[in-house]
Design a protein around this motif. Structure first.
Motif, short mmCIF file in Angstrom:
data_model
loop_
_atom_site.label_atom_id
_atom_site.label_comp_id
_atom_site.label_asym_id
_atom_site.label_seq_id
_atom_site.Cartn_x
_atom_site.Cartn_y
_atom_site.Cartn_z
N ALA A 116 0.84 -1.21 0.00
CA ALA A 116 0.00 0.00 0.00
C ALA A 116 0.87 1.25 0.00
O ALA A 116 2.02 1.25 0.47
N SER A 118 0.60 5.82 0.27
CA SER A 118 -0.19 7.03 0.51
C SER A 118 0.56 8.23 -0.04
O SER A 118 1.75 8.14 -0.40
N ASP A 192 -2.68 2.02 -8.24
CA ASP A 192 -3.26 1.13 -7.23
C ASP A 192 -2.65 1.45 -5.86
O ASP A 192 -1.62 0.89 -5.47
N VAL A 194 -3.95 0.87 -2.87
CA VAL A 194 -4.19 -0.20 -1.90
C VAL A 194 -3.13 -1.29 -2.03
O VAL A 194 -2.75 -1.92 -1.04
N GLY A 195 -2.68 -1.52 -3.26
CA GLY A 195 -1.63 -2.51 -3.48
C GLY A 195 -2.12 -3.90 -3.80
O GLY A 195 -1.31 -4.84 -3.87
#
Length: 438
Positions: A116, A118, A192, A194-195
């Motif tokens: 993930a 940010s 993506d 969230v991963g």
């Protein structure tokens, strides 16, 4: 023990293990300079931070890695050695590639849990979302507005468009850092956050070889070496390599203006015709770094251990590197070589069984260390050699060597292979580096 007395004792151990002289014959500035060069005897002012680009993180390209694949996205995990001042750029290498490679999209953000991310932002190249890098070439992104603190870990995501037979990489022989990859033909998954698309883990770094930051910095210090510099046995995802621990020590001392660029490549030597030999890659991996002001040279153990090179031959190669550093106007911090096994064999009985202080490689290592701390012309194996002329000497041998058997490092610092330190050993190496050098 007072600092000077402690440091004199460290020099005495070094002098004894190197066979260079009777340390009792040294006094005052002489023994101090032989241990530290002129760094403490004649202190130089700390560089004044100026607005410049510096290399906050680096991974020197080592080779090209297959198998063939296509339409894949990689999320590379990197820990910068300084905080940013608000401006970042990425640098990609296709040095070992035999065909052009296209980065179809790239992002940079702060790593979250697993894959993930940010605060993720897209990166452009000359205003375009993608760039094609020719075989043997490089690409630098446009600058990105991004702020992060020292200690933040970044995620650089790159979508490699089309197909390829192999990608230029940094081979993490120690699998130090976990990064992530999508399946082949998954396409562009750079957005993506969230991963979930990153279903695979990787331990090498593809194409990405630098993260640069712009602002008020004193400069970049390159750590030049092989697997010990790269950080084998430092602990997966622990960021405890000696360059990373050096960055942490500088940060703790209030020096978040000095960036450390780890350009160690496992298995490399000073000499040879291979592109990764130190004499051949110094300009590419050290002097080309933005803002580089100095280099810690800790390369040569593999020449001794694997190639059984004689000391005078290795000295000639080290002098070539020193000449390249001087020509580039860099400060040269030359390190003594710590024990790293018998010439041509691990030891006579395998791991866990110690031999006596050894001939072979060890005799040559003692001669190398004697040359490193020399200040006058000398003779090594019958060959006249000049002193290294380094700006300072860093005593990694004194930090790691077992005084009870100078052919080994201290057991508490040994990772278990008789070659590489463990995280505590890497910390001992950092403790041997005077931060005032930078």
């Amino acid at each position: 023990m007072p600092e000077q007395a402690r440091d004199r004792r460290r020099y005495e151990v070094l002098a004894s293990s190197s066979g260079i002289c009777d340390p009792g014959h040294l006094s005052g500035k002489l023994w101090w300079r032989r241990l530290y060069g002129n760094a403490r005897a004649d202190p130089t002012p700390t560089p004044t931070p100026v607005q410049r680009w510096v290399t906050a993180w680096a991974d020197a390209p080592s080779d090209a890695f297959g198998p063939a694949s296509s339409e894949q996205t990689f999320r590379e995990i990197v820990k910068p050695t300084v905080g940013s001042r608000g401006t970042v750029r990425l640098h990609f290498s296709n040095f070992f590639g035999t065909m052009p490679v296209t980065i179809g999209a790239a992002h940079v953000g702060i790593k979250g849990t697993g894959a993930a991310v940010s605060h993720d932002v897209a990166v452009t190249f000359g205003g375009a979302a993608s760039v094609t890098i020719p075989a043997g070439g490089y690409a630098t992104s446009d600058q990105v507005a991004m702020t992060f603190a020292y200690g933040d870990v970044l995620a650089v995501t790159e979508y490699v468009k089309g197909s390829w037979t192999a990608l230029t990489e940094h081979n993490q022989a120690g699998s130090n850092v976990t990064s992530y990859a999508t399946a082949a033909n998954a396409g562009d998954k750079t957005a993506d956050a969230v991963g979930a698309s990153f279903t695979g883990t990787i331990f090498n770094t593809f194409l990405l070889d630098r993260v640069d930051v712009y602002g008020a910095y004193a400069g970049t210090i390159a750590t030049f070496g092989s697997s010990t510099t790269d950080g084998i046995a430092s602990g997966r995802d622990q960021h405890m390599t000696y360059p990373e621990q050096l960055a942490a020590a500088l940060h703790a001392a209030g020096r978040d203006d000095v960036a450390i660029a780890n350009v160690g490549i496992a298995g490399t030597q000073v000499l040879g015709t291979d592109p990764t030999a130190g004499v051949n890659r110094f300009a590419r991996d050290v002097t080309a770094l933005p803002g580089v002001t100095g280099v810690i040279d800790y390369l040569g153990a593999n020449d001794l251990r694997g190639a059984c090179v004689k000391a005078e031959t290795l000295i000639a190669g080290k002098q070539s590197i020193a000449a390249q550093a001087r020509a580039a106007g860099l400060k040269l911090y030359l390190a003594t070589t710590a024990p790293s096994t018998f010439c041509g064999a691990q030891n006579p009985s395998g791991f866990g069984s110690r031999f006596a202080e050894a001939p072979g490689e060890e005799a040559q290592r003692f001669l190398i260390n004697g040359w490193v701390v020399s200040t006058q012309p000398s003779t090594v194996n019958g060959t006249a050699v000049q002193p290294p002329g380094a700006d300072a000497i860093i005593d990694f041998n004194g930090a790691l060597v077992d005084p009870a058997n100078r052919s080994y490092m201290k057991p508490t610092y040994d990772s278990g292979d008789d070659i590489h330190p463990n995280p505590s050993g890497y910390a001992a190496m950092v403790a041997a580096i005077p931060l005032s050098l930078f």
